[in-house]
Design a protein around this motif. Sequence first.
Motif, PDB file in Angstrom:
ATOM      1  N   ILE A  23       4.418  -8.537   1.583  1.00 22.29           N
ATOM      2  CA  ILE A  23       3.053  -9.085   1.655  1.00 22.29           C
ATOM      3  C   ILE A  23       2.433  -9.368   0.293  1.00 22.29           C
ATOM      4  N   ALA A  24       3.169  -9.170  -0.783  1.00 21.00           N
ATOM      5  CA  ALA A  24       2.623  -9.438  -2.126  1.00 21.00           C
ATOM      6  C   ALA A  24       2.322 -10.923  -2.288  1.00 21.00           C
ATOM      7  N   ASP A  25       1.293 -11.226  -3.058  1.00 20.54           N
ATOM      8  CA  ASP A  25       0.922 -12.620  -3.320  1.00 20.54           C
ATOM      9  C   ASP A  25       2.042 -13.367  -4.032  1.00 20.54           C
ATOM     10  N   ASN A  76      -4.369  -5.296  -5.877  1.00 16.36           N
ATOM     11  CA  ASN A  76      -4.478  -6.544  -6.640  1.00 16.36           C
ATOM     12  C   ASN A  76      -3.266  -7.440  -6.455  1.00 16.36           C
ATOM     13  N   GLN A  77      -2.133  -6.866  -6.083  1.00 20.59           N
ATOM     14  CA  GLN A  77      -0.922  -7.656  -5.887  1.00 20.59           C
ATOM     15  C   GLN A  77      -0.809  -8.187  -4.462  1.00 20.59           C
ATOM     16  N   CYS A  78      -1.670  -7.722  -3.558  1.00 26.70           N
ATOM     17  CA  CYS A  78      -1.612  -8.128  -2.145  1.00 26.70           C
ATOM     18  C   CYS A  78      -2.975  -8.653  -1.668  1.00 26.70           C
ATOM     19  N   ILE A 108      -7.336   1.101   5.908  1.00 24.21           N
ATOM     20  CA  ILE A 108      -6.110   0.774   5.174  1.00 24.21           C
ATOM     21  C   ILE A 108      -6.175   1.477   3.829  1.00 24.21           C
ATOM     22  N   TYR A 109      -5.136   2.224   3.496  1.00 21.93           N
ATOM     23  CA  TYR A 109      -5.035   2.931   2.226  1.00 21.93           C
ATOM     24  C   TYR A 109      -4.111   2.135   1.307  1.00 21.93           C
ATOM     25  N   VAL A 110      -4.557   1.938   0.067  1.00 21.93           N
ATOM     26  CA  VAL A 110      -3.768   1.143  -0.870  1.00 21.93           C
ATOM     27  C   VAL A 110      -4.081   1.580  -2.304  1.00 21.93           C
ATOM     28  N   GLN A 111      -3.049   1.667  -3.109  1.00 21.26           N
ATOM     29  CA  GLN A 111      -3.203   1.983  -4.524  1.00 21.26           C
ATOM     30  C   GLN A 111      -3.861   0.778  -5.206  1.00 21.26           C
ATOM     31  N   TYR A 112      -4.702   1.025  -6.212  1.00 17.42           N
ATOM     32  CA  TYR A 112      -5.513  -0.045  -6.814  1.00 17.42           C
ATOM     33  C   TYR A 112      -4.688  -1.208  -7.357  1.00 17.42           C
ATOM     34  N   ALA A 113      -3.557  -0.939  -8.016  1.00 17.50           N
ATOM     35  CA  ALA A 113      -2.742  -2.037  -8.544  1.00 17.50           C
ATOM     36  C   ALA A 113      -2.041  -2.787  -7.412  1.00 17.50           C
ATOM     37  N   ALA A 114      -1.582  -2.060  -6.398  1.00 18.08           N
ATOM     38  CA  ALA A 114      -0.952  -2.696  -5.237  1.00 18.08           C
ATOM     39  C   ALA A 114      -1.964  -3.596  -4.532  1.00 18.08           C
ATOM     40  N   ILE A 119       9.051  -5.780  -6.908  1.00 15.04           N
ATOM     41  CA  ILE A 119       8.433  -4.806  -6.022  1.00 15.04           C
ATOM     42  C   ILE A 119       8.030  -5.540  -4.751  1.00 15.04           C
ATOM     43  N   ALA A 120       8.502  -5.054  -3.636  1.00 14.87           N
ATOM     44  CA  ALA A 120       8.116  -5.621  -2.342  1.00 14.87           C
ATOM     45  C   ALA A 120       7.211  -4.625  -1.632  1.00 14.87           C
ATOM     46  N   PHE A 121       6.107  -5.116  -1.083  1.00 11.45           N
ATOM     47  CA  PHE A 121       5.149  -4.260  -0.390  1.00 11.45           C
ATOM     48  C   PHE A 121       5.200  -4.518   1.110  1.00 11.45           C
ATOM     49  N   SER A 122       5.032  -3.434   1.866  1.00 10.11           N
ATOM     50  CA  SER A 122       4.962  -3.527   3.318  1.00 10.11           C
ATOM     51  C   SER A 122       3.649  -2.939   3.810  1.00 10.11           C
ATOM     52  N   PHE A 123       3.239  -3.409   4.976  1.00 11.58           N
ATOM     53  CA  PHE A 123       2.060  -2.889   5.657  1.00 11.58           C
ATOM     54  C   PHE A 123       2.565  -2.021   6.794  1.00 11.58           C
TER      55      PHE A 123
END
Length: 192
Positions: free
Chosen positions: A77-79, A25-27, A17-23, A1-5
């Motif tokens: 942007i994921a850790d 923790n991953q970013c 900034i809006y973000v899902q709770y699991a996302a 899973i790749a996340f973008s801002f």
Amino acid sequence: IAFSFVSHIGFNQIETIYVQYAAKNQCLKFIEKQTCHIVMTDSNVQAYEMYQKDPRGAAIVPDHLVSEQDQRLEHDIADEKDNTTRFLIVRNTKPELIKYHQNHDFKASIVVIPKIDRPGLLFDILKVFADEQINLISILSRPTKKKIGTYHFYIELEGHFDDLKKIQYVVSMLEKTYPLKLIGIYQKESIN
């Protein structure tokens, strides 16, 4: 899973900034550098929709949600760069261990639902697997949401056809003491 801002505006104009709770923790490394207000959402789609309605908003979302109208301010942007999510197909039939033939390695998912919490409870459950030398690959405890301090345990194990009798024995031993659900059995090759 790749996340973008993503945002409709530049970095210095963003207020929320809006973000899902699991996302989230991953970013965390990316989020810790931000100074604006963080709003947690129940889903990635909800985060995306909330940012779209907010002229001063931005969102952290999986790449597949990003559209051509979005300005991608940061990508990947994921850790952890090798982050994966596993999805299972669920059907309403009782899984049977005995159906697996000799050349298949498999994984099985079990939920143990103790009626009461007590010291040593998890140890007693895990000891049954250890005594039969069954390899557990995941153990998660989750609140039952019925009473404070009560949990159920999601356990994944792996095995081979040669292990079937031991696994069936462990399941039968646990069922004598705890309510138990065998969620499913999956060929190991089909699970990444």
